[in-house]
Design a protein around this motif. Structure first.
Motif, PDB file in Angstrom:
ATOM      1  N   GLY B 141       0.934  -1.125   0.464  1.00 15.70           N
ATOM      2  CA  GLY B 141       0.302   0.157  -0.608  1.00 15.70           C
ATOM      3  C   GLY B 141       0.551   1.101  -0.206  1.00 15.70           C
ATOM      4  O   GLY B 141       0.988   2.155  -0.589  1.00 15.70           O
ATOM      5  N   GLU B 142       1.881   1.235   0.932  1.00 21.39           N
ATOM      6  CA  GLU B 142       2.777   2.511   0.678  1.00 21.39           C
ATOM      7  C   GLU B 142       3.821   2.430  -0.533  1.00 21.39           C
ATOM      8  O   GLU B 142       3.717   3.557  -0.771  1.00 21.39           O
ATOM      9  N   PHE B 143       3.517   1.587  -1.035  1.00 21.13           N
ATOM     10  CA  PHE B 143       4.682   1.274  -2.043  1.00 21.13           C
ATOM     11  C   PHE B 143       3.820   2.521  -3.337  1.00 21.13           C
ATOM     12  O   PHE B 143       3.875   3.283  -4.536  1.00 21.13           O
ATOM     13  N   LEU B 144       2.495   1.863  -2.971  1.00 19.05           N
ATOM     14  CA  LEU B 144       1.491   2.193  -4.195  1.00 19.05           C
ATOM     15  C   LEU B 144       1.285   3.950  -4.083  1.00 19.05           C
ATOM     16  O   LEU B 144       0.963   4.557  -4.850  1.00 19.05           O
ATOM     17  N   LYS B 146       0.182   7.645  -2.725  1.00 16.93           N
ATOM     18  CA  LYS B 146      -0.673   8.646  -2.460  1.00 16.93           C
ATOM     19  C   LYS B 146      -1.544   8.820  -3.734  1.00 16.93           C
ATOM     20  O   LYS B 146      -2.898   8.913  -3.559  1.00 16.93           O
ATOM     21  N   SER B 147      -1.359   8.748  -4.244  1.00 19.33           N
ATOM     22  CA  SER B 147      -2.193   9.456  -6.139  1.00 19.33           C
ATOM     23  C   SER B 147      -2.744   7.961  -6.521  1.00 19.33           C
ATOM     24  O   SER B 147      -3.375   8.084  -7.330  1.00 19.33           O
ATOM     25  N   HIS B 148      -1.651   6.525  -6.272  1.00 17.42           N
ATOM     26  CA  HIS B 148      -2.929   5.786  -6.768  1.00 17.42           C
ATOM     27  C   HIS B 148      -4.547   5.954  -5.614  1.00 17.42           C
ATOM     28  O   HIS B 148      -5.320   5.512  -5.448  1.00 17.42           O
ATOM     29  N   TYR B 149      -3.935   5.574  -3.959  1.00 16.07           N
ATOM     30  CA  TYR B 149      -5.373   6.089  -2.775  1.00 16.07           C
ATOM     31  C   TYR B 149      -6.247   6.891  -3.612  1.00 16.07           C
ATOM     32  O   TYR B 149      -7.446   6.825  -3.416  1.00 16.07           O
ATOM     33  N   GLU B 150      -6.188   7.992  -4.801  1.00 18.12           N
ATOM     34  CA  GLU B 150      -6.433   8.780  -5.503  1.00 18.12           C
ATOM     35  C   GLU B 150      -7.524   7.900  -6.223  1.00 18.12           C
ATOM     36  O   GLU B 150      -8.651   8.944  -6.053  1.00 18.12           O
ATOM     37  N   GLU B 233       6.863  -4.290  -9.373  1.00 18.60           N
ATOM     38  CA  GLU B 233       8.063  -3.468 -10.290  1.00 18.60           C
ATOM     39  C   GLU B 233       8.134  -3.498 -11.750  1.00 18.60           C
ATOM     40  O   GLU B 233       8.606  -2.925 -12.523  1.00 18.60           O
ATOM     41  N   GLY B 234       7.583  -4.783 -11.924  1.00 21.73           N
ATOM     42  CA  GLY B 234       7.996  -5.333 -13.437  1.00 21.73           C
ATOM     43  C   GLY B 234       7.135  -4.237 -13.834  1.00 21.73           C
ATOM     44  O   GLY B 234       6.400  -2.905 -14.383  1.00 21.73           O
ATOM     45  N   GLN B 235       7.523  -4.689 -15.897  1.00 15.58           N
ATOM     46  CA  GLN B 235       7.198  -3.658 -16.547  1.00 15.58           C
ATOM     47  C   GLN B 235       5.496  -3.787 -17.302  1.00 15.58           C
ATOM     48  O   GLN B 235       5.324  -2.114 -17.340  1.00 15.58           O
ATOM     49  N   ARG B 236       5.156  -4.060 -16.937  1.00 20.01           N
ATOM     50  CA  ARG B 236       3.214  -4.202 -16.726  1.00 20.01           C
ATOM     51  C   ARG B 236       2.512  -4.728 -15.564  1.00 20.01           C
ATOM     52  O   ARG B 236       1.816  -5.485 -15.410  1.00 20.01           O
ATOM     53  N   GLY B 237       3.259  -4.023 -14.544  1.00 21.86           N
ATOM     54  CA  GLY B 237       2.771  -4.689 -13.147  1.00 21.86           C
ATOM     55  C   GLY B 237       2.223  -3.334 -12.660  1.00 21.86           C
ATOM     56  O   GLY B 237       1.842  -2.595 -13.055  1.00 21.86           O
ATOM     57  N   MET B 238       1.591  -3.871 -11.303  1.00 13.93           N
ATOM     58  CA  MET B 238       0.701  -2.727 -10.717  1.00 13.93           C
ATOM     59  C   MET B 238       1.797  -1.476 -10.816  1.00 13.93           C
ATOM     60  O   MET B 238       0.840  -0.129 -10.235  1.00 13.93           O
ATOM     61  N   GLU B 246       3.559   8.359  -8.638  1.00 10.70           N
ATOM     62  CA  GLU B 246       4.793   7.904  -7.834  1.00 10.70           C
ATOM     63  C   GLU B 246       4.809   7.248  -7.314  1.00 10.70           C
ATOM     64  O   GLU B 246       4.033   7.104  -5.921  1.00 10.70           O
ATOM     65  N   THR B 247       5.960   5.950  -7.506  1.00  8.26           N
ATOM     66  CA  THR B 247       5.708   4.585  -6.573  1.00  8.26           C
ATOM     67  C   THR B 247       6.647   5.103  -5.015  1.00  8.26           C
ATOM     68  O   THR B 247       7.656   5.778  -5.630  1.00  8.26           O
ATOM     69  N   LYS B 248       6.733   4.801  -4.589  1.00 10.72           N
ATOM     70  CA  LYS B 248       7.582   4.283  -3.459  1.00 10.72           C
ATOM     71  C   LYS B 248       8.077   3.727  -3.152  1.00 10.72           C
ATOM     72  O   LYS B 248       7.449   2.303  -1.572  1.00 10.72           O
ATOM     73  N   PRO B 249       9.445   2.966  -4.093  1.00  4.50           N
ATOM     74  CA  PRO B 249      10.285   1.830  -3.788  1.00  4.50           C
ATOM     75  C   PRO B 249      10.437   1.784  -2.515  1.00  4.50           C
ATOM     76  O   PRO B 249      10.508   0.505  -2.267  1.00  4.50           O
TER      77      PRO B 249
END
Lengths: 454, 454
Positions: B141-144, B146-150, B233-238, B246-249
């Motif tokens: 969830g943290e990786f995904l 704030k912008s995901h959460y929107e 992290e994949g090319q067609r991943g989440m 941005e994600t947070k790797p």
């Protein structure tokens, strides 16, 4: 007037059997038989076996809905749809709706069959609701469009809404209920292409789960679960969240009841990814016309649309049989060597055939702007072959074998079904003939049990 | 080294009970009891009833996994997780992991309980795998971010991966199996906010289905289904498909086994959306400190972070009890009038209370850049109250009641549980006391059956 999911739900609630034009009816039956063959062919795949095991662990021990693999017995509608849906997408021979870049058969038919069996409904209702499911699912897929398809397996994301509409109609829900089911389906929409990169099993998960989740959405709607009403166009709906580029709002309701999704769907003749078919057809035509042999070919340039790069570019060299069907070079190598690209041509032996692997490296994909501009309305392709003796040939195909403008004949579909049944290990081919007969007049069937094979 | 989903899967495969620090163990048990109360409180909601009906129609008639609502009996693990997962997210009292903006309890505990019951596992294994699920789910969830959460309900999209990891550990899969399960879970990740706009039932669908889908992913992995290995992290991943910003790797593996998600999770004391809590706490503090009464207040400005606008801005004026918990003005009106915002304060009567509706219109949300910059690490808020006599007060809260830095005491959690059980219609409160006792020493329990109430 702004487009509304509710327009589609309302239309879905009103279609009756007698409104369906005869060509639509006939094509739907052809597509159903085509689907049945695919399902039989895929039933022993490890992904299907794993999903069937889950169904066995979590579902009831018996039920009115049947798995096409007779040995697995009956279960509840959601699980039968799950397993059959996974099975029919294994061998890459199921249909494709061109404009939406979706495979509707592999989600609509397994769900409709399972629910019709569960409810003891007849063939007329079955056909009607399959036409509904094709229309709803493919229009949603077309609405989501090309940029969505680059990231999501539209067969699953559009498909789950088609399944919900089909199921809701089979449960006799009204427009409000169908809309609720579509909303709950849409908020479950998922399916990423990541599996292409390491040849894992998500393709079967996507179709099986689209069936399960759509069935869930409709049964839950019947039981009072409210789904969001504007799942396509809403402020936090699918269009906003799942489409990085532009949606195509006109796809939702343009020519509803006039332009039929069933008639916009193509049969697959070759057993490879549909994005290779324009090149396969062009290469076969080129080789026949010019008397070019496999051994003569120095190199192949195939000119195609950009979406093909997205999907085909992710599958590496084709290390597994399934992955090899997504590698343009390998598919064209098989085509050149064997004159066809049928299910029996993609084998473990082929993966280790050095002549195919060498040919594969001499194939190059190029983007063709004109072809790209026409995609996905038209799936066209061209190949340029240079021979070892220095000659150069070029060939273009406008309509593929199996395209809506060039469909398989009933007899070709039956031949394909027999071949898929054999591939799926069916011993008693008389039973296959009986199912072919039943499928031909499925609208007259009073019940839909028995579409199974050992 | 690039971040890898496999790092997380490997860590998940190695955690043992004896590695868990005592504060983590104690907090996990507190969170479990807190979850149980929420599940009991939500069990009669129409969305839960509809989902339970589906479970009854599609699942087995009996089974080792129990629905918390005793009258619904036992079923298979996937369906028990589905129904209990839906039930625990109804009353907006389940926990919240601050940094990931996820509600982990409502997905991890129902799945873990159902699978542990199915497999006859003990409390020690249960607690261990719940800690695993919190860690994996919240880090995803943290990786995904704030912008995901929107756009997506992260509780479902991160949660399904946490459920898969939890279940895979309970099934004794190794790191490879856990990774497969996580991949299959991630390709099913879904959950849109559209339901907020028309007060429909998807919130319960999201948590219930995250449970079901994650359980599916793990059981199927055990049966041989291969999931993609680089689903994050994949090319067609989440990360590519589901994150517009941005994600947070670093969230994937920073301080794994040192910084525990369980300890970063907050209890909810108020019964409204967590995004209102900073303002509720600040208003209560302001009114107490300055002796301000409901009737004195002319207007309220609440200063908050931007994510609050996204979620709260979609729920309209609060036409239903559930929706009213997402309207800042209504929640602060309730708080001001009743001095609290507990489950018993959000009622049909309250919806029709003219004084609350008038107050609601005098509340305005403002973006506070400093507060926003600290979100979601810190969920802070400030209120500015102007009284009818023209006085102006301001109050800020750094840590909310229930925050990791200010958690509920065991006794407060038990009080909350009793209150939720009463809300859920439990008559025999002695049985609630017995469950409170069992939950307190759950790591000593040899089996986990019987966490049910009539």
């Amino acid at each position: 007037m702004p487009i509304k999911t509710s327009t589609l739900a309302h239309w879905a609630s009103t279609l009756e059997y007698q409104h369906i034009p005869d060509p639509v009816l006939q094509r739907t039956k052809d597509l159903f038989l085509d689907w049945l063959g695919c399902t039989i062919a895929g039933r022993h795949h490890p992904a299907v076996a794993a999903i069937a095991k889950f169904a066995q662990q979590m579902g009831p021990g018996m039920g009115r809905s049947e798995l096409v693999d007779e040995e697995l017995g009956g279960t509840s509608a959601a699980f039968a749809a799950l397993v059959n849906g996974a099975s029919s997408h294994v061998v890459e021979q199921d249909d494709l709706h061109n404009r939406s870049i979706m495979h509707p058969a592999t989600v609509i038919f397994p769900a409709a069959l399972a629910v019709a069996q569960d409810r003891g409904l007849n063939g007329e209702e079955f056909i009607t609701t399959c036409v509904v499911g094709y229309e709803v699912g493919c229009r949603v897929g077309e609405f989501l469009g090309k940029s969505h398809y680059e990231r999501f397996h539209s067969t699953a994301t559009g498909g789950v809404i088609g399944v919900a509409a089909t199921t809701a109609r089979l449960l006799h829900l009204d427009a409000t209920g169908i809309l609720s089911a579509m909303g709950t389906a849409g908020t479950q929409a998922a399916g990423l292409w990541q599996f292409l990169l390491d040849a894992t099993h998500s393709k079967q998960v996507h179709t099986g789960k689209a069936c399960f989740d759509g069935v869930f959405a409709a049964y839950a709607a019947q039981a009072g679960l409210l789904g969001p009403q504007d799942i396509l166009e809403g402020q936090r709906g699918m269009g906003i969240a799942l489409v990085p580029g532009e949606t195509k709002p006109s796809a939702i309701d343009a020519d509803l009841g006039v332009d039929w999704a069933v008639l916009g769907s193509s049969f697959k003749w070759h057993a490879s990814c549909r994005h290779t078919h324009p090149s396969v057809d062009a290469l076969i035509k080129l080789m026949e016309k010019n008397g070019v042999q496999f051994e003569d070919i120095e190199s192949v340039i195939t000119r195609t649309y950009s979406a093909a790069f997205g999907v085909l570019g992710l599958s590496g060299r084709g290390e597994t049989v399934h992955q090899s069907k997504f590698n343009m070079g390998f598919v064209l190598a098989v085509t050149a060597k064997r004159g066809q690209a049928m299910i029996t041509d993609f084998t473990e032996e082929a993966l280790h055939d050095v002549s195919l692997r060498e040919f594969q490296d001499r194939v190059r994909m190029e983007l063709d702007e004109e072809i790209d501009a026409r995609f996905p309305e038209k799936w066209q392709g061209a190949v340029i072959v240079t021979t070892k003796s220095g000659e150069k040939y070029e060939e273009f195909v406008e309509y593929l074998k199996g395209d809506p403008q060039n469909p398989l004949s009933r007899s070709e579909i039956e031949t394909k079904t027999r071949s898929l049944a054999q591939y799926g290990g069916v011993k008693d081919m008389d039973r296959v003939e009986k199912l072919i007969q039943r499928a031909r007049r499925i609208e007259k069937e009073s019940d839909l049990n028995g579409f199974t094979l050992s």
